[in-house]
Design a protein around this motif. Sequence first.
Motif, PDB file in Angstrom:
ATOM      1  N   SER A 175       5.239  25.924  10.463  1.00 13.12           N
ATOM      2  CA  SER A 175       5.555  26.671   9.062  1.00 13.12           C
ATOM      3  C   SER A 175       7.155  26.444   8.980  1.00 13.12           C
ATOM      4  O   SER A 175       7.545  26.820   7.910  1.00 13.12           O
ATOM      5  N   THR A 176       8.050  26.491   9.877  1.00 15.28           N
ATOM      6  CA  THR A 176       9.596  26.573   9.964  1.00 15.28           C
ATOM      7  C   THR A 176       9.890  25.191  10.320  1.00 15.28           C
ATOM      8  O   THR A 176      11.204  24.921  10.238  1.00 15.28           O
ATOM      9  N   LYS A 177       9.278  24.295  10.645  1.00 15.46           N
ATOM     10  CA  LYS A 177       9.699  22.827  10.766  1.00 15.46           C
ATOM     11  C   LYS A 177      10.632  22.120   9.480  1.00 15.46           C
ATOM     12  O   LYS A 177      10.286  22.403   8.582  1.00 15.46           O
ATOM     13  N   LEU A 178      11.597  21.290   9.963  1.00 17.49           N
ATOM     14  CA  LEU A 178      12.388  20.760   9.137  1.00 17.49           C
ATOM     15  C   LEU A 178      12.008  19.332   9.142  1.00 17.49           C
ATOM     16  O   LEU A 178      11.352  18.834  10.202  1.00 17.49           O
TER      17      LEU A 178
ATOM     18  N   THR B 155       0.796  -1.283   0.124  1.00 14.88           N
ATOM     19  CA  THR B 155      -0.143  -0.079   0.089  1.00 14.88           C
ATOM     20  C   THR B 155       0.689   1.234  -0.037  1.00 14.88           C
ATOM     21  O   THR B 155       1.907   1.148   0.573  1.00 14.88           O
ATOM     22  N   SER B 156       0.574   2.314  -0.745  1.00 14.02           N
ATOM     23  CA  SER B 156       1.069   3.609  -0.614  1.00 14.02           C
ATOM     24  C   SER B 156       0.419   4.499   0.343  1.00 14.02           C
ATOM     25  O   SER B 156       0.706   5.726   0.325  1.00 14.02           O
ATOM     26  N   ASP B 157      -0.386   4.086   1.246  1.00 12.65           N
ATOM     27  CA  ASP B 157      -1.057   4.960   2.268  1.00 12.65           C
ATOM     28  C   ASP B 157      -0.254   5.670   2.994  1.00 12.65           C
ATOM     29  O   ASP B 157      -0.376   6.929   3.374  1.00 12.65           O
ATOM     30  N   ASN B 158       0.896   5.153   3.455  1.00 15.05           N
ATOM     31  CA  ASN B 158       1.660   5.565   4.260  1.00 15.05           C
ATOM     32  C   ASN B 158       2.287   6.812   3.626  1.00 15.05           C
ATOM     33  O   ASN B 158       2.932   7.865   4.452  1.00 15.05           O
ATOM     34  N   TYR B 159       2.917   6.548   2.618  1.00 12.23           N
ATOM     35  CA  TYR B 159       3.541   7.885   1.807  1.00 12.23           C
ATOM     36  C   TYR B 159       2.674   9.035   1.523  1.00 12.23           C
ATOM     37  O   TYR B 159       2.943  10.255   1.912  1.00 12.23           O
ATOM     38  N   THR B 160       1.281   8.888   1.188  1.00 11.85           N
ATOM     39  CA  THR B 160       0.315  10.072   0.859  1.00 11.85           C
ATOM     40  C   THR B 160      -0.067  10.320   2.235  1.00 11.85           C
ATOM     41  O   THR B 160       0.105  11.814   2.359  1.00 11.85           O
ATOM     42  N   GLY B 161       0.047   9.550   3.224  1.00 14.75           N
ATOM     43  CA  GLY B 161      -0.400  10.460   4.430  1.00 14.75           C
ATOM     44  C   GLY B 161       0.691  10.892   5.281  1.00 14.75           C
ATOM     45  O   GLY B 161       0.425  12.027   5.869  1.00 14.75           O
ATOM     46  N   ALA B 162       1.752  10.878   4.718  1.00 19.43           N
ATOM     47  CA  ALA B 162       3.072  11.569   5.453  1.00 19.43           C
ATOM     48  C   ALA B 162       2.943  12.876   4.680  1.00 19.43           C
ATOM     49  O   ALA B 162       3.267  13.997   5.303  1.00 19.43           O
ATOM     50  N   PHE B 163       2.448  13.121   3.179  1.00 19.83           N
ATOM     51  CA  PHE B 163       2.340  14.358   3.001  1.00 19.83           C
ATOM     52  C   PHE B 163       1.299  15.434   3.374  1.00 19.83           C
ATOM     53  O   PHE B 163       1.347  16.354   3.411  1.00 19.83           O
TER      54      PHE B 163
ATOM     55  N   GLY C 164       1.438  17.372   6.573  1.00 24.16           N
ATOM     56  CA  GLY C 164       2.406  18.271   6.670  1.00 24.16           C
ATOM     57  C   GLY C 164       3.930  18.037   6.268  1.00 24.16           C
ATOM     58  O   GLY C 164       4.699  18.897   6.208  1.00 24.16           O
ATOM     59  N   PHE C 165       4.416  16.838   5.925  1.00 25.49           N
ATOM     60  CA  PHE C 165       5.581  16.520   5.776  1.00 25.49           C
ATOM     61  C   PHE C 165       6.044  17.213   4.255  1.00 25.49           C
ATOM     62  O   PHE C 165       7.182  17.573   4.437  1.00 25.49           O
ATOM     63  N   GLY C 166       5.279  17.522   3.524  1.00 27.29           N
ATOM     64  CA  GLY C 166       5.542  18.266   2.269  1.00 27.29           C
ATOM     65  C   GLY C 166       6.311  19.695   2.356  1.00 27.29           C
ATOM     66  O   GLY C 166       7.037  20.058   2.025  1.00 27.29           O
ATOM     67  N   GLN C 167       5.509  20.355   3.554  1.00 21.34           N
ATOM     68  CA  GLN C 167       6.076  21.746   3.862  1.00 21.34           C
ATOM     69  C   GLN C 167       7.452  21.455   4.652  1.00 21.34           C
ATOM     70  O   GLN C 167       8.224  22.388   4.246  1.00 21.34           O
ATOM     71  N   TYR C 168       7.645  20.322   5.434  1.00 22.39           N
ATOM     72  CA  TYR C 168       8.870  20.274   6.041  1.00 22.39           C
ATOM     73  C   TYR C 168      10.100  19.907   5.040  1.00 22.39           C
ATOM     74  O   TYR C 168      11.179  20.467   5.141  1.00 22.39           O
TER      75      TYR C 168
ATOM     76  N   LEU D 232       9.315  14.177  11.785  1.00 24.10           N
ATOM     77  CA  LEU D 232       9.152  12.862  12.072  1.00 24.10           C
ATOM     78  C   LEU D 232       8.664  12.772  13.539  1.00 24.10           C
ATOM     79  O   LEU D 232       7.960  11.615  13.666  1.00 24.10           O
ATOM     80  N   TYR D 233       8.699  13.565  14.385  1.00 19.33           N
ATOM     81  CA  TYR D 233       7.889  13.553  15.651  1.00 19.33           C
ATOM     82  C   TYR D 233       6.376  13.659  15.547  1.00 19.33           C
ATOM     83  O   TYR D 233       5.707  13.213  16.530  1.00 19.33           O
ATOM     84  N   ASN D 234       5.930  14.237  14.630  1.00 22.59           N
ATOM     85  CA  ASN D 234       4.359  14.033  14.231  1.00 22.59           C
ATOM     86  C   ASN D 234       3.963  12.732  14.229  1.00 22.59           C
ATOM     87  O   ASN D 234       2.505  12.823  14.434  1.00 22.59           O
ATOM     88  N   PHE D 235       4.690  11.842  14.011  1.00 20.67           N
ATOM     89  CA  PHE D 235       3.994  10.411  13.797  1.00 20.67           C
ATOM     90  C   PHE D 235       4.092   9.633  15.206  1.00 20.67           C
ATOM     91  O   PHE D 235       3.736   8.587  15.405  1.00 20.67           O
ATOM     92  N   GLN D 236       4.464  10.456  16.411  1.00 25.48           N
ATOM     93  CA  GLN D 236       4.313  10.092  17.799  1.00 25.48           C
ATOM     94  C   GLN D 236       3.365  10.768  18.494  1.00 25.48           C
ATOM     95  O   GLN D 236       3.172  12.001  18.437  1.00 25.48           O
ATOM     96  N   THR D 237       2.260  10.053  18.773  1.00 26.21           N
ATOM     97  CA  THR D 237       1.079  10.640  19.620  1.00 26.21           C
ATOM     98  C   THR D 237       0.966  10.040  20.812  1.00 26.21           C
ATOM     99  O   THR D 237       1.708   9.148  21.496  1.00 26.21           O
ATOM    100  N   GLU D 238      -0.250  10.669  21.655  1.00 21.38           N
ATOM    101  CA  GLU D 238      -0.222  10.130  22.821  1.00 21.38           C
ATOM    102  C   GLU D 238      -0.913   8.496  22.940  1.00 21.38           C
ATOM    103  O   GLU D 238      -0.780   8.062  23.939  1.00 21.38           O
TER     104      GLU D 238
END
Length: 283
Positions: free
Chosen positions: A229-232, A62-70, A73-77, A237-243
């Motif tokens: 808006s200024t994240k690299l 599946t390519s859902d993980n790649y599309t979900g990354a963008f 907000g990963f595209g802006q980073y 990558l921290y966005n994939f860690q939630t509570e």
Amino acid sequence: MRRRPSGARSATGRRPHYLAGAGSLVWLFLVGLPLYVMLAASVRSRSDYARRGPLAFPESVTSDNYTGAFTSGFGQYFVNTVIVTVCVVALVLVLVPPLAFAIVRSRSRLLSGVFRLFLLGLAIPAQAVIVPMFYLISQAGLYDNLIGVVLPTAAFCLPVSTLILSGTMRDISPELYEAMAMDGAPPRQIFFRLVLPLSRGGLSTITVFSALQAWNGFLFPLVLTQSESTKLITLGLYNFQTEHGIDIPGLLAAVVLSTMPVLLVYLFARRALVQGLMGVGGK
């Protein structure tokens, strides 16, 4: 017909080294296993990964993980990281070649002392100056700004880049300098028509080195930026860690995306990078 003595070498003149071969296989396994886990998990669903473990083959790709990354907000980073990397490389290429040329051609003791003082930057880790760096960036009004990440990153690339390029320029034959000087060429013409064309290997090396330092930078983006808006990439990558847990397949898909540019740069420029680093210090 003479018999071949026992223990003789093969036709290539070398004996097989079984211990080295076994060690190479172990090294290949240790390196290849994490790569397999990363690539396989990036195309698996989250439920499949949790149920069957990281070493299992994907039930379905599946390519859902790649599309979900963008979409997260990963595209802006990614764009922010490209901007920072390009700016750092541009600053290094503008500042280092004239500085290395002056160091190589000047006979001034003052400039030699300044160069030795400049190289102290090799011994100073970024962690040791991050607090005063944060204060300076804040006072300059560059906090939470990409420029505030570009400037210190480029500053920490300058010592190594200057050392590499000055070593490359010292390899240029002194007779070539003297021939152009006897023809009446000023230093500026010598720099642009002789030194830069013959220093392409060193220029390629410092380009790759500074690009990798900017792309993989973590400390400066962590301390000197705050908003989304200024994240690299390294912070995104921290966005994939939630509570509720960590989305491991999504995280590894983002890691694959973030490593692809670095891998491409290494594949196409590894020879120039190795040759430039081997030539540090001149002849």
